[in-house]
Design an enzyme around this catalytic site. Structure first.
Site, PDB file in Angstrom:
ATOM      1  N   SER A 126       0.849  -1.200   0.000  1.00 23.48           N
ATOM      2  CA  SER A 126       0.000   0.000   0.000  1.00 23.48           C
ATOM      3  C   SER A 126       0.877   1.239   0.000  1.00 23.48           C
ATOM      4  O   SER A 126       1.990   1.218   0.547  1.00 23.48           O
ATOM      5  CB  SER A 126      -0.874   0.031   1.257  1.00 23.48           C
ATOM      6  N   TYR A 174      -2.342  -0.698  10.070  1.00 19.49           N
ATOM      7  CA  TYR A 174      -2.372  -1.108   8.648  1.00 19.49           C
ATOM      8  C   TYR A 174      -1.065  -0.709   7.958  1.00 19.49           C
ATOM      9  O   TYR A 174      -0.420  -1.531   7.287  1.00 19.49           O
ATOM     10  CB  TYR A 174      -3.569  -0.443   7.978  1.00 19.49           C
TER      11      TYR A 174
HETATM   12  P1  NAD Z   1     -10.993  -6.484  -0.500  1.00 19.96           P
HETATM   13  O1  NAD Z   1     -11.456  -6.351   0.906  1.00 19.96           O
HETATM   14  O2  NAD Z   1     -11.925  -6.312  -1.621  1.00 19.96           O
HETATM   15  O3  NAD Z   1     -10.238  -7.891  -0.692  1.00 19.96           O
HETATM   16  C1  NAD Z   1      -9.400  -8.472   0.272  1.00 19.96           C
HETATM   17  C2  NAD Z   1      -9.587  -9.970   0.175  1.00 19.96           C
HETATM   18  O4  NAD Z   1      -8.677 -10.604   1.091  1.00 19.96           O
HETATM   19  C3  NAD Z   1     -11.003 -10.427   0.576  1.00 19.96           C
HETATM   20  O5  NAD Z   1     -11.558 -11.261  -0.419  1.00 19.96           O
HETATM   21  C4  NAD Z   1     -10.791 -11.177   1.875  1.00 19.96           C
HETATM   22  O6  NAD Z   1     -11.705 -12.242   2.094  1.00 19.96           O
HETATM   23  C5  NAD Z   1      -9.364 -11.691   1.692  1.00 19.96           C
HETATM   24  N1  NAD Z   1      -8.764 -12.040   2.979  1.00 19.96           N
HETATM   25  C6  NAD Z   1      -8.765 -11.293   4.116  1.00 19.96           C
HETATM   26  N2  NAD Z   1      -8.171 -11.971   5.110  1.00 19.96           N
HETATM   27  C7  NAD Z   1      -7.778 -13.166   4.596  1.00 19.96           C
HETATM   28  C8  NAD Z   1      -7.127 -14.296   5.130  1.00 19.96           C
HETATM   29  N3  NAD Z   1      -6.741 -14.337   6.427  1.00 19.96           N
HETATM   30  N4  NAD Z   1      -6.871 -15.354   4.331  1.00 19.96           N
HETATM   31  C9  NAD Z   1      -7.259 -15.333   3.012  1.00 19.96           C
HETATM   32  N5  NAD Z   1      -7.908 -14.293   2.457  1.00 19.96           N
HETATM   33  C10 NAD Z   1      -8.156 -13.214   3.229  1.00 19.96           C
HETATM   34  O7  NAD Z   1      -9.792  -5.445  -0.608  1.00 19.96           O
HETATM   35  P2  NAD Z   1      -8.943  -4.934  -1.861  1.00 19.96           P
HETATM   36  O8  NAD Z   1      -9.116  -3.494  -1.907  1.00 19.96           O
HETATM   37  O9  NAD Z   1      -9.181  -5.759  -3.058  1.00 19.96           O
HETATM   38  O10 NAD Z   1      -7.482  -5.199  -1.281  1.00 19.96           O
HETATM   39  C11 NAD Z   1      -6.540  -6.063  -1.879  1.00 19.96           C
HETATM   40  C12 NAD Z   1      -5.168  -5.691  -1.344  1.00 19.96           C
HETATM   41  O11 NAD Z   1      -4.834  -4.373  -1.755  1.00 19.96           O
HETATM   42  C13 NAD Z   1      -5.100  -5.692   0.178  1.00 19.96           C
HETATM   43  O12 NAD Z   1      -3.869  -6.253   0.607  1.00 19.96           O
HETATM   44  C14 NAD Z   1      -5.184  -4.223   0.519  1.00 19.96           C
HETATM   45  O13 NAD Z   1      -4.581  -3.940   1.757  1.00 19.96           O
HETATM   46  C15 NAD Z   1      -4.442  -3.602  -0.640  1.00 19.96           C
HETATM   47  N6  NAD Z   1      -4.767  -2.196  -0.881  1.00 19.96           N
HETATM   48  C16 NAD Z   1      -6.035  -1.800  -1.188  1.00 19.96           C
HETATM   49  C17 NAD Z   1      -6.294  -0.437  -1.392  1.00 19.96           C
HETATM   50  C18 NAD Z   1      -7.668   0.072  -1.753  1.00 19.96           C
HETATM   51  O14 NAD Z   1      -7.876   1.295  -1.762  1.00 19.96           O
HETATM   52  N7  NAD Z   1      -8.622  -0.765  -2.049  1.00 19.96           N
HETATM   53  C19 NAD Z   1      -5.250   0.494  -1.276  1.00 19.96           C
HETATM   54  C20 NAD Z   1      -3.982   0.052  -0.969  1.00 19.96           C
HETATM   55  C21 NAD Z   1      -3.733  -1.292  -0.774  1.00 19.96           C
END
Ligand code: NAD
Length: 256
Positions: free
Chosen positions: A139, A152
């Protein structure tokens, strides 16, 4: 990339599903991992209907024994893993001064321990084959402090540096490890932070009260934009790129 096998964690989520779709459309066979069994099956069915070769595996990446078993099952059923994408993540907001032990541990269990468990299991199998590519989705919060996101941000900074240190160790064995650092991306995780349209506007235009400068390109990213960066780093187009962080945040961290 056609015919290769990829393992993608967090595959039921916004960015994870976009990564699975992007790989599937390039002829990659994907092992899709998530702990959300229902969501995972739905995503896998949808992407399979589009023609992608996707097999769902339900697992909690925070449990190292279960991860080892799942990685073994993936190789047994699908074959040698060439690409690993660590996408599973959780966001538990809260100011550090009042943050609970439970929230801290749950954050690190997925965002940091999960990356370690899966990367260890997969690169251990890549080493004797002397080939492979790993991308961890961290991130921009790992390099830009954000109010209410201390746990986070710390968990993502740890995952980022773990991935690069691992990459240093495995480089001589032909394995590349890189990081994609998204900013605000339109997924359920980001939407969980918004209580109304003003919050969406604040994400894009900035919020001086929260010391956020906004997004210079003027838009929240589509999950596909993050997936494209992941695919690039996995592909031979990035054959000489390792230990790198590719930021995909529309400029929100001002190039930091
Ligand atoms: P999201 O919540 O849509 O998806 C996250 C997925 O991870 C979910 O399907 C959840 O079930 C799965 N997950 C959570 N804990 C788990 C575990 N213990 N074992 C297996 N699966 C697990 O979120 P996203 O936005 O698609 O995020 C994806 C990645 O990108 C994450 O690592 C997030 O931190 C990072 N990210 C997202 C953003 C944003 O703005 N959306 C920004 C920066 C970084």
């Amino acid at each position: 990339m056609r015919g290769k096998i990829a393992l993608v964690t967090g595959a039921a989520g916004g960015i994870g599903a976009a990564v699975v779709r992007a790989l599937g459309s390039r002829g990659v066979t994907v092992a899709a991992l998530d702990r959300d069994d229902g969501g995972l099956r739905e995503t896998a069915a949808e992407l399979s209907a589009e023609g992608a070769a996707v097999t769902p595996f339900t697992v909690d990446v925070g449990r190292s024994d279960a991860v080892d078993e799942t990685v073994a099952a993936v190789e047994e059923r699908l074959g040698p893993i060439a690409y690993l994408v660590n996408t599973a993540g959780v966001l538990r907001l809260g100011e550090a001064a009042g943050y609970s032990d439970e929230d801290w541990r749950a954050t690190f269990a997925v965002n940091t321990d999960g990356v370690f468990h899966v990367s260890r299991a997969v690169t251990g199998r890549m080493l004797p084959r002397r080939a492979g590519a790993v991308v961890t989705v961290a991130s921009n919060a790992a390099m830009t402090p954000r109010a209410g996101m201390a746990a986070y941000a710390a968990s993502k900074a740890a995952a980022e540096m773990f991935t690069k240190s691992l990459g240093l160790e495995v480089a001589r064995h032909g394995i590349r490890c890189n990081v994609v650092a998204p900013g605000s991306t339109d997924t359920p995780m980001l939407r969980s932070m918004w209580r109304g349209p003003a919050d969406r506007t604040g994400t894009v235009e900035g919020r001086p009260d929260a010391f956020r400068v906004g997004i210079p390109l003027g838009r929240v990213a589509a999950p596909e934009a993050v997936a494209d960066a992941v695919v690039f780093l996995l592909s031979d187009a990035a054959q000489n790129v390792t230990l790198h962080t590719l930021t995909v945040d529309g400029g929100a961290s001002l190039g930091a």
